[in-house]
Design a protein around this motif. Structure first.
Motif, PDB file in Angstrom:
ATOM      1  N   HIS A 182      71.297  85.401  59.484  1.00 22.37           N
ATOM      2  CA  HIS A 182      72.700  84.996  59.482  1.00 22.37           C
ATOM      3  C   HIS A 182      73.584  86.211  59.181  1.00 22.37           C
ATOM      4  CE1 HIS A 182      76.387  82.799  58.681  1.00 22.37           C
ATOM      5  NE2 HIS A 182      76.470  83.398  57.509  1.00 22.37           N
ATOM      6  N   TYR A 183      74.544  86.473  60.069  1.00 18.66           N
ATOM      7  CA  TYR A 183      75.470  87.591  59.896  1.00 18.66           C
ATOM      8  C   TYR A 183      76.745  87.090  59.215  1.00 18.66           C
ATOM      9  CZ  TYR A 183      72.478  89.984  63.282  1.00 18.66           C
ATOM     10  OH  TYR A 183      71.402  90.551  63.934  1.00 18.66           O
ATOM     11  N   ALA A 184      77.155  87.791  58.176  1.00 16.91           N
ATOM     12  CA  ALA A 184      78.360  87.390  57.434  1.00 16.91           C
ATOM     13  C   ALA A 184      79.620  87.627  58.258  1.00 16.91           C
ATOM     14  CB  ALA A 184      78.428  88.160  56.113  1.00 16.91           C
ATOM     15  N   ASP A 185      80.660  86.820  57.999  1.00 19.55           N
ATOM     16  CA  ASP A 185      81.980  86.983  58.605  1.00 19.55           C
ATOM     17  C   ASP A 185      81.936  86.948  60.132  1.00 19.55           C
ATOM     18  OD1 ASP A 185      83.088  87.324  56.020  1.00 19.55           O
ATOM     19  OD2 ASP A 185      82.529  89.447  56.066  1.00 19.55           O
ATOM     20  N   ASP A 186      80.996  86.188  60.681  1.00 13.07           N
ATOM     21  CA  ASP A 186      80.884  86.023  62.140  1.00 13.07           C
ATOM     22  C   ASP A 186      80.809  87.369  62.861  1.00 13.07           C
ATOM     23  OD1 ASP A 186      80.674  84.437  64.435  1.00 13.07           O
ATOM     24  OD2 ASP A 186      82.823  84.599  64.857  1.00 13.07           O
ATOM     25  N   ALA A 187      80.094  88.335  62.225  1.00 15.37           N
ATOM     26  CA  ALA A 187      79.969  89.660  62.836  1.00 15.37           C
ATOM     27  C   ALA A 187      79.079  89.639  64.068  1.00 15.37           C
ATOM     28  CB  ALA A 187      79.412  90.647  61.816  1.00 15.37           C
ATOM     29  N   PHE A 188      78.193  88.616  64.167  1.00 14.92           N
ATOM     30  CA  PHE A 188      77.308  88.463  65.316  1.00 14.92           C
ATOM     31  C   PHE A 188      76.740  87.056  65.262  1.00 14.92           C
ATOM     32  CE2 PHE A 188      73.600  89.274  68.034  1.00 14.92           C
ATOM     33  CZ  PHE A 188      74.150  90.100  69.004  1.00 14.92           C
ATOM     34  N   ASP A 189      76.349  86.535  66.402  1.00 16.76           N
ATOM     35  CA  ASP A 189      75.747  85.205  66.426  1.00 16.76           C
ATOM     36  C   ASP A 189      74.430  85.206  65.662  1.00 16.76           C
ATOM     37  OD1 ASP A 189      77.824  84.379  68.001  1.00 16.76           O
ATOM     38  OD2 ASP A 189      76.724  84.564  69.891  1.00 16.76           O
ATOM     39  N   ASP A 190      74.171  84.153  64.908  1.00 13.28           N
ATOM     40  CA  ASP A 190      72.927  84.056  64.158  1.00 13.28           C
ATOM     41  C   ASP A 190      71.724  84.181  65.094  1.00 13.28           C
ATOM     42  OD1 ASP A 190      74.520  83.690  62.008  1.00 13.28           O
ATOM     43  OD2 ASP A 190      73.980  81.603  61.632  1.00 13.28           O
ATOM     44  N   CYS A 191      70.680  84.783  64.595  1.00  7.60           N
ATOM     45  CA  CYS A 191      69.500  85.082  65.400  1.00  7.60           C
ATOM     46  C   CYS A 191      68.275  84.369  64.833  1.00  7.60           C
ATOM     47  CB  CYS A 191      69.254  86.592  65.427  1.00  7.60           C
ATOM     48  SG  CYS A 191      67.708  87.098  66.224  1.00  7.60           S
ATOM     49  N   SER A 192      67.592  83.622  65.684  1.00  6.59           N
ATOM     50  CA  SER A 192      66.312  83.016  65.325  1.00  6.59           C
ATOM     51  C   SER A 192      65.182  83.817  65.958  1.00  6.59           C
ATOM     52  CB  SER A 192      66.231  81.561  65.808  1.00  6.59           C
ATOM     53  OG  SER A 192      67.072  80.726  65.053  1.00  6.59           O
ATOM     54  N   CYS A 193      64.085  83.922  65.229  1.00 11.18           N
ATOM     55  CA  CYS A 193      62.936  84.670  65.718  1.00 11.18           C
ATOM     56  C   CYS A 193      61.674  83.984  65.218  1.00 11.18           C
ATOM     57  CB  CYS A 193      63.004  86.110  65.210  1.00 11.18           C
ATOM     58  SG  CYS A 193      61.829  87.236  65.983  1.00 11.18           S
ATOM     59  N   MET A 194      60.655  83.907  66.065  1.00 10.43           N
ATOM     60  CA  MET A 194      59.422  83.246  65.657  1.00 10.43           C
ATOM     61  C   MET A 194      58.217  83.946  66.269  1.00 10.43           C
ATOM     62  SD  MET A 194      59.645  79.775  67.960  1.00 10.43           S
ATOM     63  CE  MET A 194      61.284  79.441  67.317  1.00 10.43           C
ATOM     64  N   SER A 195      57.079  83.723  65.621  1.00 10.36           N
ATOM     65  CA  SER A 195      55.835  84.334  66.083  1.00 10.36           C
ATOM     66  C   SER A 195      54.664  83.446  65.688  1.00 10.36           C
ATOM     67  CB  SER A 195      55.658  85.733  65.453  1.00 10.36           C
ATOM     68  OG  SER A 195      54.397  86.277  65.779  1.00 10.36           O
ATOM     69  N   GLY A 196      53.698  83.321  66.591  1.00 12.45           N
ATOM     70  CA  GLY A 196      52.468  82.593  66.289  1.00 12.45           C
ATOM     71  C   GLY A 196      51.287  83.325  66.897  1.00 12.45           C
ATOM     72  N   MET A 197      50.216  83.445  66.153  1.00 17.97           N
ATOM     73  CA  MET A 197      49.053  84.190  66.651  1.00 17.97           C
ATOM     74  C   MET A 197      47.751  83.512  66.243  1.00 17.97           C
ATOM     75  SD  MET A 197      48.881  87.517  64.080  1.00 17.97           S
ATOM     76  CE  MET A 197      50.620  87.950  64.234  1.00 17.97           C
ATOM     77  N   ILE A 198      46.740  83.690  67.080  1.00 15.10           N
ATOM     78  CA  ILE A 198      45.382  83.221  66.805  1.00 15.10           C
ATOM     79  C   ILE A 198      44.426  84.361  67.121  1.00 15.10           C
ATOM     80  CG2 ILE A 198      43.573  81.576  67.374  1.00 15.10           C
ATOM     81  CD1 ILE A 198      45.679  79.580  68.158  1.00 15.10           C
ATOM     82  N   ILE A 199      43.572  84.692  66.152  1.00 12.77           N
ATOM     83  CA  ILE A 199      42.574  85.754  66.325  1.00 12.77           C
ATOM     84  C   ILE A 199      41.218  85.207  65.915  1.00 12.77           C
ATOM     85  CG2 ILE A 199      41.800  88.021  65.533  1.00 12.77           C
ATOM     86  CD1 ILE A 199      45.415  87.270  65.087  1.00 12.77           C
ATOM     87  N   TYR A 200      40.214  85.498  66.715  1.00 17.00           N
ATOM     88  CA  TYR A 200      38.842  85.142  66.350  1.00 17.00           C
ATOM     89  C   TYR A 200      37.972  86.387  66.459  1.00 17.00           C
ATOM     90  CZ  TYR A 200      34.182  83.153  66.201  1.00 17.00           C
ATOM     91  OH  TYR A 200      32.870  82.882  65.860  1.00 17.00           O
ATOM     92  N   ARG A 201      37.317  86.735  65.376  1.00 14.72           N
ATOM     93  CA  ARG A 201      36.452  87.919  65.325  1.00 14.72           C
ATOM     94  C   ARG A 201      34.996  87.481  65.276  1.00 14.72           C
ATOM     95  NH1 ARG A 201      37.353  92.794  61.088  1.00 14.72           N
ATOM     96  NH2 ARG A 201      38.973  93.232  62.622  1.00 14.72           N
ATOM     97  N   HIS A 202      34.196  88.050  66.182  1.00 15.17           N
ATOM     98  CA  HIS A 202      32.788  87.671  66.282  1.00 15.17           C
ATOM     99  C   HIS A 202      31.912  88.913  66.147  1.00 15.17           C
ATOM    100  CE1 HIS A 202      29.262  85.380  67.428  1.00 15.17           C
ATOM    101  NE2 HIS A 202      28.988  86.277  68.373  1.00 15.17           N
ATOM    102  N   PRO A 203      30.970  88.915  65.192  1.00 15.17           N
ATOM    103  CA  PRO A 203      30.061  90.070  65.069  1.00 15.17           C
ATOM    104  C   PRO A 203      29.088  90.115  66.237  1.00 15.17           C
ATOM    105  CG  PRO A 203      29.431  88.324  63.554  1.00 15.17           C
ATOM    106  CD  PRO A 203      30.722  87.886  64.169  1.00 15.17           C
TER     107      PRO A 203
END
Length: 376
Positions: free
Chosen positions: A261-282
């Motif tokens: 959230h940017y104060a005083d309407d300096a810029f439009d609020d920005c949403s950001c997301m990330s999702g990851m799946i990792i599988y490690r096999h010996p």
């Protein structure tokens, strides 16, 4: 009668001889045990002396990442040294620490990353002053040596990554068995970039705080908040982040959402997301070249974003757009090379981008990335 008496005397003599031999053997055995105990005590004493002498010696760590990228849309390739990072850390006494970290090639520039001193006055209490990463987010708080993909998520690179100079306090709460249940970190900072520390006087500091809950083994829930001044203190933002991950049986599953959230309407609020799946096999045996193979998948998204580095637009008076809205899907494989002294990863990633309104930069389009990372 004499014969019986002779036999008794002979038997008595034999028994005495056997008893004497047994006593001698016991004495010899006790002597050997005493000598072994003495050797063990000497070894422990020498080990303690060695540890005492080396206790305060600096420890050197580093990471080197070299990569190759190919962009089909440009039909062009490039090689890059993404990181050539060295760090020195250690203890000055039983209750103080320090760390110096510099990257000799952070996108072709030399940059100081960490430079702090820390006091540990009581149990797991941490008091740190200096240049450091602000306690915020999961992925944005990772060192390059702990990253899973060749390129960082939008949260870690564009929206949530922030270092500053200031004071930070942290404490770990343990259960009766000694397992960490909660880690709390919070700090106040200059609230400006790292290049103007001498003129970074502030009346309203930047701040950041992060909690890490570990309700069960392998599971973490991480809420955090960050406030910072940008555009030469002409604007500011406050970010809220919530994330969680699970690790166990070769799996790492993680999700994170950030709202800026940017104060005083300096810029439009920005949403950001990330999702990851990792599988490690010996794979392979103890002497095989490849130790583990990992399959990786990640989706991340960000709205239009401004870092504030380009300042304010002269006409609108609002912050200039830095990063256009985008989606990205990353698929990849990591081969971990068997090397106990210099852990080495070979990564192959493919990144697919979608820009709803255009605005793709040259280096932020569909690409194939091959990277070798060595750390010590």
């Amino acid at each position: 009668m004499l014969t019986v008496l002779s036999l008794l005397l002979s038997a008595t003599g034999c028994l005495n001889a056997v008893a004497q031999t047994t006593e001698e053997r016991l004495a010899a055995l006790e002597k050997k045990v005493a000598e072994a105990e003495q050797r063990l005590a000497d070894a422990e004493r020498k080990s303690a002396e060695t540890q005492s002498k080396t206790k305060y010696l600096p420890q050197l760590h580093g990471i080197l990442r070299g990569k190759y990228e190919y962009e089909p849309d440009l039909d062009a390739s490039r090689f890059e040294v993404r990181n050539a990072r060295l760090s020195v850390n250690g203890s000055l006494s039983g209750r103080s620490e320090y760390k110096l970290e510099v990257d000799l090639c952070d996108e072709s520039q030399i940059k100081m990353k960490d430079a702090w001193v820390r006091l540990n006055p009581w149990n797991s209490l941490r008091l740190t002053v200096g240049q450091q990463r602000m306690p915020f987010s999961i992925d944005a708080h990772r060192n390059p040596s702990a990253q899973y993909f060749a390129n960082r998520s939008f949260i870690a690179k564009q929206v949530g990554d922030m270092r500053d100079v200031g004071f930070q306090m942290g404490y770990d709460f343990l259960n009766a068995a000694g397992r960490k249940m909660l880690a709390a970190d919070a700090g106040i900072f200059n609230g400006s970039n790292l290049d103007n520390q001498q003129t970074a006087w502030f009346s309203s500091p930047g701040y950041s705080a992060r909690l890490q809950f570990f309700p069960v083994k392998g599971l973490a829930i991480v809420p955090s908040i960050q406030h910072q001044q940008i555009a030469d203190r002409k604007a500011s933002y406050t970010s809220l982040d919530i994330g969680s991950y699970y690790e166990g049986n070769g799996w790492h599953i993680e999700g994170e959402y950030l709202r800026k959230h940017y104060a005083d309407d300096a810029f439009d609020d920005c949403s950001c997301m990330s999702g990851m799946i990792i599988y490690r096999h010996p794979v392979g045996k103890d002497n095989s070249f490849i130790q583990t193979v990992s399959a990786l998948g990640r989706y991340d998204y960000m709205q239009d974003h401004s870092s504030g580095k380009s300042g304010l637009d002269t006409e609108s008076g609002r912050l200039v757009l830095t990063d256009a809205e985008r989606h990205r899907m990353t698929l990849g494989t990591t081969f971990s090379i068997r090397n106990p002294y210099f852990p080495t990863d070979l990564r192959i990633n493919y990144e697919k981008y979608w820009y709803p309104h255009g605005g793709a930069k040259e280096s932020e389009q569909d690409k194939v990335v091959c990277e070798i990372m060595i750390r010590f």
